[in-house]
Design an enzyme around this catalytic site. Structure first.
Site, mmCIF file in Angstrom:
data_model
loop_
_atom_site.group_PDB
_atom_site.id
_atom_site.type_symbol
_atom_site.label_atom_id
_atom_site.label_comp_id
_atom_site.label_asym_id
_atom_site.label_seq_id
_atom_site.Cartn_x
_atom_site.Cartn_y
_atom_site.Cartn_z
ATOM 1 N N GLU A 108 13.861 -79.213 34.397
ATOM 2 C CA GLU A 108 14.344 -80.471 34.982
ATOM 3 C C GLU A 108 13.832 -81.613 34.123
ATOM 4 O OE1 GLU A 108 16.025 -83.384 36.469
ATOM 5 O OE2 GLU A 108 16.535 -81.436 37.369
ATOM 6 N N CYS B 62 29.193 -79.737 41.145
ATOM 7 C CA CYS B 62 29.594 -80.010 42.530
ATOM 8 C C CYS B 62 30.621 -81.136 42.527
ATOM 9 C CB CYS B 62 28.385 -80.344 43.406
ATOM 10 S SG CYS B 62 27.409 -81.756 42.856
#
Length: 470
Positions: free
Chosen positions: A138, A235
């Site tokens: 990340e 998404c």
């Protein structure tokens, strides 16, 4: 019933109405005003008596269930113990892609490139063998904190958290067996769950996300072994971020597309993408057809035979410069963990000591000199400078490796809540224990206490404490 459909950006609806049939578009607008499904996935390493009423299975993930009505998860000590993870159902379709195409019976290396807040990483970790390695990456520092916290709760030591740009991994040529890229995207699939996302949307956001995704796809496949599995997902519904990226992957000529077996009742839409004479299938989750939020996923196999030797361009001298804790000190540390002989120990600049599985030490060293490592293995504590005794860390308590002979004391619900709120606890709540002990609830660890002659010290981390009134 919410009126989210009235607040959708016009340029978004104009584009989506062209992507969908007229009937589907009207059904989509009706569904976006409907209820948001709630789902969770259990931790196979921490079986527990989870008491949610009116649950039904998430059909594409064996360890997941829907809950008819969203409970107050913060009032359940089991979520702090890592018994389950609250995860959006569509994103758990990754389970099917991995079960059908990853060599999960082997010890493998997996990279979860865009890993925060940890849903996909904990899912991946649930499927891996004990001697596999999961690298959860990340780039945004603040987002890596919940990622680390969720992996800590999951309890396994075979994880490394990094904070590197995609291009940094390209030097690890043919290093990983599986790479999962849940790419940063414009978030159109979250408009129902998070209406604020619609307010942030714009065509320029779609284009900037597509640029980031293009860069990722350009660099990351180099780190994948020949024959390795590459999973790309978002998404969003935007073709620039989905179909165009599939075309980009096919244009390299390095990948063959993979099909994922579905059941018709799942309501997943297949999207065919053709490029260079090859047709790939993308899998789209859309509100009015599937019980979940928006998702797009495609899977690929890298062509060629796996090389016998890895090709990363890192100096062996640099790798050797990463020092582990000396053998004499390690013997005392091993008493704190199960199967201590299977671990080595690393002490960082802040003097925190981490237990790292022996099979993962070389990977940890390689990543330490080639990436920005934020966390590794299980933090087991730090030495008391006065007496050189280990002060155990919270991570060790909630891990799956804490030694079995460490005293444990199971408490009732009210005491568990008080412990999580870092309140003082009565000596009566833990009788017959001296020194360090682990507080458990329904058999699962919550954290440390230390029993002194006249008081009981609560060592639950202040930054994690429960702030909600329960």
């Amino acid at each position: 019933m919410a009126n989210r459909s009235e607040n959708l950006p016009k340029k978004f609806t104009d584009r989506l109405s062209g992507q969908l049939s007229a009937e589907d578009f009207e059904s989509f607008k009706a569904a976006i005003d409907g209820d948001v499904p709630v789902s969770y996935r259990t931790n196979p390493f921490k079986p527990a008596d989870i008491e949610f009423s009116d649950t039904t299975p998430v059909p594409w993930c064996d360890e997941a269930k829907y809950i008819a009505k969203r409970p107050s998860f913060a009032e359940d000590p089991l979520i702090f113990a890592g018994a389950y993870y609250v995860q959006e159902a569509s994103s758990m379709f990754l389970w099917q892609a991995l079960k059908q195409h990853a060599p999960l019976d082997k010890d493998i290396k997996v990279l979860d490139l865009c890993a925060a807040p940890g849903g996909k990483s904990t899912l991946i970790n649930s499927l891996l063998t004990e001697k596999s390695v999961l690298v959860s990456n990340e780039i945004v520092g603040k987002r890596s904190l919940p990622l680390i916290d969720n992996l800590v709760r999951w309890g396994n030591p075979n994880t490394i958290v990094t904070g590197s740009y995609a291009e940094s991994f390209s030097q690890l040529r043919e290093y990983f067996d599986v790479i999962v890229t849940d790419a940063p995207c414009s978030g159109e699939g979250m408009f129902r769950k998070d209406p604020k996302a619609a307010g942030l949307w714009s065509p320029s956001l779609v284009n900037s996300c597509a640029d980031v995704q293009t860069d990722i796809v350009n660099h990351i496949p180099r780190a994948l072994k020949m024959g390795g599995l590459y999973i790309y997902s978002t998404c969003t519904f935007a073709p620039e971020e989905n179909e165009r990226r599939v075309e980009q992957i096919l244009e390299t000529g390095e990948f063959e597309p993979l099909d994922i077996d579905l059941k018709e009742e799942w309501g997943i839409t297949k999207i065919e993408v053709e490029k260079e004479g090859v047709t790939a299938t993308g899998y789209r989750f859309i509100f009015h057809k599937t019980k979940g939020e928006g998702l797009f996923l495609a899977a690929f196999r890298k062509k060629g035979e796996e090389a016998r030797t890895q090709k990363f361009s890192i100096s062996p001298k640099k790798i050797k410069s990463i020092f582990m804790v000396r053998k004499r000190e390690s013997e005392d540390l091993r008493k704190w963990i199960k199967n201590g002989k299977d671990f080595e120990f690393y002490q960082d600049d802040r003097e925190d000591v981490f237990a790292i599985p022996s099979h993962m030490v070389q990977d940890f060293k390689i990543l330490s000199v080639s990436q920005k490592v934020r966390h590794q293995g299980i933090k087991i504590g730090r030495f008391n400078k006065k007496n050189n005794q280990l002060i155990p860390d919270h991570e060790l308590a909630v891990s799956n490796i804490a030694a079995e002979d460490i005293p444990r004391h199971d408490v009732e619900y009210r005491d568990a809540i008080n412990f999580l709120k870092k309140q003082e606890m009565s000596m009566r709540s833990i009788q017959g224990v001296k020194g360090w002990a682990i507080i458990t609830y329904k058999g699962l660890a919550l954290g440390w206490v230390k029993a002194l002659p006249n008081r009981l010290n609560n060592y639950y981390p202040s930054e994690l404490r429960l702030r909600k009134d329960v």
